[in-house]
Design an enzyme around this catalytic site. Sequence first.
Site, mmCIF file in Angstrom:
data_model
loop_
_atom_site.group_PDB
_atom_site.id
_atom_site.type_symbol
_atom_site.label_atom_id
_atom_site.label_comp_id
_atom_site.label_asym_id
_atom_site.label_seq_id
_atom_site.Cartn_x
_atom_site.Cartn_y
_atom_site.Cartn_z
ATOM 1 N N GLY A 35 2.150 -7.396 -6.213
ATOM 2 C CA GLY A 35 2.711 -7.911 -7.114
ATOM 3 C C GLY A 35 1.801 -8.774 -8.089
ATOM 4 O O GLY A 35 2.303 -9.373 -9.008
ATOM 5 N N GLY A 81 -1.869 -2.873 -8.129
ATOM 6 C CA GLY A 81 -1.556 -1.449 -8.345
ATOM 7 C C GLY A 81 -0.224 -1.382 -9.482
ATOM 8 O O GLY A 81 -0.596 -0.867 -10.676
ATOM 9 N N GLY A 124 5.324 -4.501 -6.578
ATOM 10 C CA GLY A 124 5.289 -5.151 -7.960
ATOM 11 C C GLY A 124 5.761 -6.460 -7.753
ATOM 12 O O GLY A 124 5.989 -7.139 -6.640
ATOM 13 N N CYS A 155 2.635 2.711 5.497
ATOM 14 C CA CYS A 155 3.310 3.382 4.695
ATOM 15 C C CYS A 155 4.770 3.362 5.076
ATOM 16 O O CYS A 155 5.153 3.927 6.282
ATOM 17 C CB CYS A 155 2.714 4.957 4.180
ATOM 18 S SG CYS A 155 4.097 5.800 3.374
ATOM 19 N N GLY A 204 4.941 10.245 -0.730
ATOM 20 C CA GLY A 204 4.679 10.949 0.363
ATOM 21 C C GLY A 204 3.280 11.440 0.651
ATOM 22 O O GLY A 204 3.251 12.617 1.100
ATOM 23 N N LYS A 251 -6.844 7.017 -3.973
ATOM 24 C CA LYS A 251 -5.564 7.376 -3.461
ATOM 25 C C LYS A 251 -5.924 8.016 -1.885
ATOM 26 O O LYS A 251 -6.805 8.766 -1.702
ATOM 27 C CB LYS A 251 -4.787 8.515 -4.146
ATOM 28 C CG LYS A 251 -3.353 8.890 -3.598
ATOM 29 C CD LYS A 251 -2.624 9.613 -4.725
ATOM 30 C CE LYS A 251 -1.485 10.453 -4.507
ATOM 31 N NZ LYS A 251 -0.512 9.498 -3.601
HETATM 32 C C1 FMN Z 1 2.840 5.023 -6.615
HETATM 33 C C2 FMN Z 1 2.285 4.275 -5.374
HETATM 34 C C3 FMN Z 1 1.613 4.925 -4.707
HETATM 35 C C4 FMN Z 1 0.957 4.345 -3.611
HETATM 36 N N1 FMN Z 1 0.245 5.146 -2.592
HETATM 37 C C5 FMN Z 1 -0.595 4.620 -1.761
HETATM 38 C C6 FMN Z 1 -1.360 5.156 -0.846
HETATM 39 O O1 FMN Z 1 -1.471 6.342 -1.092
HETATM 40 N N2 FMN Z 1 -2.032 4.675 0.082
HETATM 41 C C7 FMN Z 1 -1.904 3.297 0.348
HETATM 42 O O2 FMN Z 1 -2.473 2.629 1.205
HETATM 43 N N3 FMN Z 1 -0.971 2.533 -0.499
HETATM 44 C C8 FMN Z 1 -0.349 3.055 -1.660
HETATM 45 N N4 FMN Z 1 0.367 2.319 -2.187
HETATM 46 C C9 FMN Z 1 0.730 0.964 -2.120
HETATM 47 C C10 FMN Z 1 -0.233 -0.074 -3.168
HETATM 48 O O3 FMN Z 1 -1.784 0.260 -2.622
HETATM 49 C C11 FMN Z 1 -0.040 -1.445 -2.963
HETATM 50 O O4 FMN Z 1 -0.429 -1.726 -1.462
HETATM 51 C C12 FMN Z 1 1.240 -1.802 -3.044
HETATM 52 O O5 FMN Z 1 1.858 -1.104 -4.203
HETATM 53 C C13 FMN Z 1 1.576 -3.333 -3.378
HETATM 54 O O6 FMN Z 1 0.689 -3.533 -4.483
HETATM 55 P P1 FMN Z 1 1.296 -3.582 -6.035
HETATM 56 O O7 FMN Z 1 2.289 -4.694 -6.016
HETATM 57 O O8 FMN Z 1 0.148 -4.292 -6.825
HETATM 58 O O9 FMN Z 1 1.502 -2.396 -6.426
HETATM 59 C C14 FMN Z 1 1.179 2.894 -3.430
HETATM 60 C C15 FMN Z 1 1.994 2.158 -4.488
HETATM 61 C C16 FMN Z 1 2.257 3.042 -5.713
HETATM 62 C C17 FMN Z 1 3.346 1.845 -6.330
#
Ligand code: FMN
Lengths: 285, 285, 319, 319
Positions: free
Chosen positions: C259, C280, C227, C138, C82, C55
């Site tokens: 996703g 994720g 997602g 972000c 955040g 993270k």
């Molecule tokens: C709960 C949560 C926290 C996340 N925190 C971070 C983070 O701290 N740093 C970051 O680069 N991406 C963060 N992301 C983004 C994920 O790394 C990822 O790029 C994004 O969710 C898309 O992938 P997914 O659809 O597989 O979740 C976060 C995503 C989620 C859902």
Amino acid sequence: MDESIQNPGACAAPAGKLNFQPSLPVMVKLAEKRCETQNTVSLLFEHPSEDKASFRPLQNAPGQFVMVWLPELNEKPFVISYISDTGFGITVTVRGNFSRRLSELQIGQKVGFRGPFGRGFSGMEDYAPEKIAILGGGCGMASLALLAQKIPEANIIQGAPSSSELLYAERFPRQIIFTEDGSFGFSGRPTQWLEGKLSGGVEMLYTCGPEIMMKKVVSLCNANGIRCQAALERYMKCGIGVCGQCECDGRLVCRDGPVFSDSELQQMPSFGNTRRNAAGQRIKL
Amino acid sequence: MDESIQNPGACAAPAGKLNFQPSLPVMVKLAEKRCETQNTVSLLFEHPSEDKASFRPLQNAPGQFVMVWLPELNEKPFVISYISDTGFGITVTVRGNFSRRLSELQIGQKVGFRGPFGRGFSGMEDYAPEKIAILGGGCGMASLALLAQKIPEANIIQGAPSSSELLYAERFPRQIIFTEDGSFGFSGRPTQWLEGKLSGGVEMLYTCGPEIMMKKVVSLCNANGIRCQAALERYMKCGIGVCGQCECDGRLVCRDGPVFSDSELQQMPSFGNTRRNAAGQRIKL
Amino acid sequence: MKEKNNTQAPETDLGADLCGIKLKNPTVLASGVLGISKDLLARVVEAGAGALTIKSVTTSRREGHDNPTVIACEAGMLNAVGYSNPGAKAAAEEFSNVELLQVPVFASVVGRVPEEFAAAAQHIMKCRFRAIEIPLSCPHTPGYGTLAGHGSPEATERITRAVCDVTDRPVFVKLSPNVPAIGELALAALEGGASGITAVNSMGPGMLIDIEARRPVLSFGFGGVSGPALRAVALRCVYDIYKATRDAGHEAPIIGTGGISCGEDAMQMIMAGASAVGVGTAVYQRGVEVFGLISRELREICLRLDIKKLKDMTGAVHG
Amino acid sequence: MKEKNNTQAPETDLGADLCGIKLKNPTVLASGVLGISKDLLARVVEAGAGALTIKSVTTSRREGHDNPTVIACEAGMLNAVGYSNPGAKAAAEEFSNVELLQVPVFASVVGRVPEEFAAAAQHIMKCRFRAIEIPLSCPHTPGYGTLAGHGSPEATERITRAVCDVTDRPVFVKLSPNVPAIGELALAALEGGASGITAVNSMGPGMLIDIEARRPVLSFGFGGVSGPALRAVALRCVYDIYKATRDAGHEAPIIGTGGISCGEDAMQMIMAGASAVGVGTAVYQRGVEVFGLISRELREICLRLDIKKLKDMTGAVHG
Ligand SMILES: Cc1cc2nc3c(=O)[nH]c(=O)nc-3n(C[C@H](O)[C@H](O)[C@H](O)COP(=O)(O)O)c2cc1C
Ligand SMILES: Cc1cc2nc3c(=O)[nH]c(=O)nc-3n(C[C@H](O)[C@H](O)[C@H](O)COP(=O)(O)OP(=O)(O)OC[C@H]3O[C@@H](n4cnc5c(N)ncnc54)[C@H](O)[C@@H]3O)c2cc1C
Ligand SMILES: Cc1cc2nc3c(=O)[nH]c(=O)nc-3n(C[C@H](O)[C@H](O)[C@H](O)COP(=O)(O)OP(=O)(O)OC[C@H]3O[C@@H](n4cnc5c(N)ncnc54)[C@H](O)[C@@H]3O)c2cc1C
Ligand SMILES: Cc1cc2nc3c(=O)[nH]c(=O)nc-3n(C[C@H](O)[C@H](O)[C@H](O)COP(=O)(O)O)c2cc1C
Ligand code: FES
Ligand code: FES
């Protein structure tokens, strides 16, 4: 009867969220090619190896259609004309570039399918088989093939310009055949079957073929007190009731049809008259 | 026994697509407030008027938790401590701003709930009720209340600093009570029940309360050949196994717990020692 | 070992290569999901992940936004966590000996200005992370990411250079899907010295409203969308980045993220141009087990489509 | 009449007002869905829509992209229809007497340059459309929308002005969700003379790949994302536009569009700031009946939450 036509499109929607039904092509390998006529070939495929919701050929009802995808070319509507436990098939008449490329496919090549879509023929359970007529013209027989397979005791009538253009002549041996040049069966057009006394006793008729022919068939049915349903063709883009492209007098051929009943057709002034092209422009049939 | 603990988190996932389960709060009206002690109040709610997948209190198993939302303030984990056909309730001990604001709610005000989440207590079917002990300390009794309600014939033991801090004293009349100041029941701590001969014959123990107490309870159980499960508290953000905030020795308290078995706890060196704060920093309990 | 047992076609090679870092399968734990402790990382390794990202950490400790911070709706997840984190120093303690985990682990740092990125990177790279990821994307933390303009080509290049200056290990720049020309951003990152691209971060931001409370559900009001809702956009982003970087003569690997929840999703992402896939939100859908499941499904797909080396499929759709 | 029969709380007023145009309920058929003929529009009226938008037309006839043009995936729909239409003149014939439909109908025109917008608008506004919408936001048609830079504040203002110059009826500018600051675009549109904003067009673009064919599924390669996947982003866009325009002293109504499929979705959109809600993809999910269903569900919600006039809820979340 209108009420008895099942419309898979008009889903009774529960309040709240619906699942989003994917409609992505599923690739299937060409297993066999069967020459039907000089310009018509049937392509036979094995059932998809994985069950995916967006293509379930075994759920196809006669008269429904599938979208057939050739990657990097196009995707167009066809009906399933063969079905068995092991596979399914479509029958392709070469009309232009897409149908030509489809007809030229080699065994082992893959084609994308999604569907079945729309509303097929219905109500056959309400009639004794011998009270049913299945009347096709040319390539329209493809749309009727599974119906004829389902009700072999029905009156099956096919019309074609000449014997060389007959479809499934051996598949349905009890067919009554009309050729315009008299090269096979009765000489003339299949509408004669309705005009003459041959149709006596028939109560329900299913038809598919050139729209001018269908228009005539439907009006003869109306005149003779025979209920009927006809499968229409219109230009399709989405195939799932969204783009509006297949519109015909406020109905979506892809979702409300392609099969329409006599009473619906009576409210469709475009039937037998106009259609829309790829730009959505209304043109004469 | 570990295997018998149901983990709703570790879903056996079919190949292909899963539906995406929403976890949005459902607003429910506060119907009744019940003073439990000086700083603890139970809030009773009617069941949600519409059935929404993201909050189904009737599916709650003892030991699971729900996320409680006060719009514009925060959302924090609580257990369901009352349940009936008509409604459910939570028991809130005032610790800081959120629990205070929650405790000050007026009848008719709305609170958001989602859940239940996590893994509750399990295995009680495998033991005769009188072989089961339910041992709570302070506010931890909330987590055990539905279990005690389900197995009223079990040995129910509560410890509290003084009689004024006892929870549900009248709700479970057969409780064995320990107060540190001796103002009610036995004088001392509930661990004495295990240390003394009182626990003779008990085979399975469920506990919730201050972690130091639980640590002691678990080690007494281990020493006496009593199987046990303990419900942990850790700082929670998502509540659904994604953010990692509730991590405890590689386990997610929100999804793998909050209830852990004796053998799992043995592999958790943080149990009784450290937790993480809102920044994810490891701190002493 | 474990891998071999699951296998249906032992000959299928799922291995991936990210700037010389070898992965036994292409699944990578995405940043922000589970990656807050070494113990949790170990668990994700056990579940079968090919690599891990921690993270994101900042120079100083942050508590992040109030709850609700993470919400699942009908088509995906919204989060506005955040950047809660214990600060780079505490994180470096948490992740000491990270090299003992059996798969490559990547750090992730953010800051408000290039100097903060560099400072956090310096702290965290005292641990033996194999690479470092910098999300410039972000959508829901004031002072950071797109809310701070980090998503412009200039800022991307500047921040990337600042981080590259303080580490000799590969730097991955993580991009936002909410930009008109993501290919240009990728080129700016490579210009700044990045070795690879992670695409994408969460989308939007988006908002959900509780109609009874008449308030946004997320405490911060809005949050990044991840997602299933993000998948098609993420896929197109990876496609665009692959095309833009290859057209410009670069060979930088892409970690395709957004996703991905099953083998089929992963394969699409790889064909679009990804060398590895970030996972994720799918941890919510299928549990931590999702990593092993995706590998198993990929193996089945490779068998069915007669693919011997998954690696060969990277960018197949551009062919 | 029909409306009254469905009603559970006859006193609930679902009426909406768009620049003086009265709608009996807030549902609006979104452009590009079904709106290619007067007969189809009549059917959507019968199904209960409060207003209608026709499919966008250009000065000359277009066949659009080849099929597949529209594809539903797990979380939403992708489309790259490519503005197929018979051209403004033929469309004006098709929609002659459009005023006979019992609800307000809005035109929609696009062009490559401001002059084309104006020319198409002039043709089409010979019909008695009650307003005209100009999408500056299509993500998948070269020469149009975001692919032609129509989504910049300058282009937005310029094109809007060109259309406003040729019609006296209200102009709605339809914005893309793929912009960093959508509020500024809305202000630019109002600056150019727009009376209202439609937000949003489809998102992305996105891509889906068929792993057996190793090709994108859409013939055009990528397409705009609509439906559930778009909803949270669309909601935030409407929130941002409402805030930006109100902060600047404007009262322009917003047609909130994107992923609306039920009464709850519609209510969230209204609370975010919409005066009416556009419905497109949900026609796939629930059939044409979706318009009546959404009204019925809105009425139930109003009853439950004790809301007498739905109109009062516009922007409620900003309170
Ligand atoms: C709960 C949560 C926290 C996340 N925190 C971070 C983070 O701290 N740093 C970051 O680069 N991406 C963060 N992301 C983004 C994920 O790394 C990822 O790029 C994004 O969710 C898309 O992938 P997914 O659809 O597989 O979740 C976060 C995503 C989620 C859902
Ligand atoms: C519901 C339905 C079922 C059909 N079933 C069959 C079948 O089983 N066997 C068969 O041979 N043909 C069938 N067709 C017709 C088939 O779709 C066209 O023959 C094919 O699309 C022609 O494409 P092309 O490129 O070869 O010809 P083109 O030169 O492009 O067009 C020739 C004619 O085909 C029609 N057509 C072209 N594109 C489309 C389209 N996207 N949607 C609808 N019609 C189009 C038009 O009338 C056009 O004038 C069906 C059509 C519909 C609507
Ligand atoms: C699974 C679980 C079930 C719980 N059930 C109950 C219950 O039924 N009744 C009850 O009174 N309390 C329960 N709690 C504790 C309850 O969540 C906290 O008391 C409450 O969050 C305190 O918030 P505050 O703002 O009042 O206090 P604060 O001043 O913010 O914090 C006081 C203490 O509460 C804990 N806490 C604060 N925020 C959180 C959070 N987001 N997640 C977890 N712990 C937090 C911390 O230990 C903190 O030191 C439960 C906690 C967990 C993890
Ligand atoms: C098949 C399809 C075609 C579309 N065509 C147009 C169009 O021609 N003009 C336009 O402004 N928007 C068009 N859109 C965008 C919709 O009007 C709408 O803004 C978008 O789909 C989001 O709403 P939804 O999620 O309710 O579909 C189209 C959308 C779809 C799905
Ligand atoms: S093809 Fe029938 S609506 Fe699109
Ligand atoms: S609270 Fe347990 S993982 Fe987020």
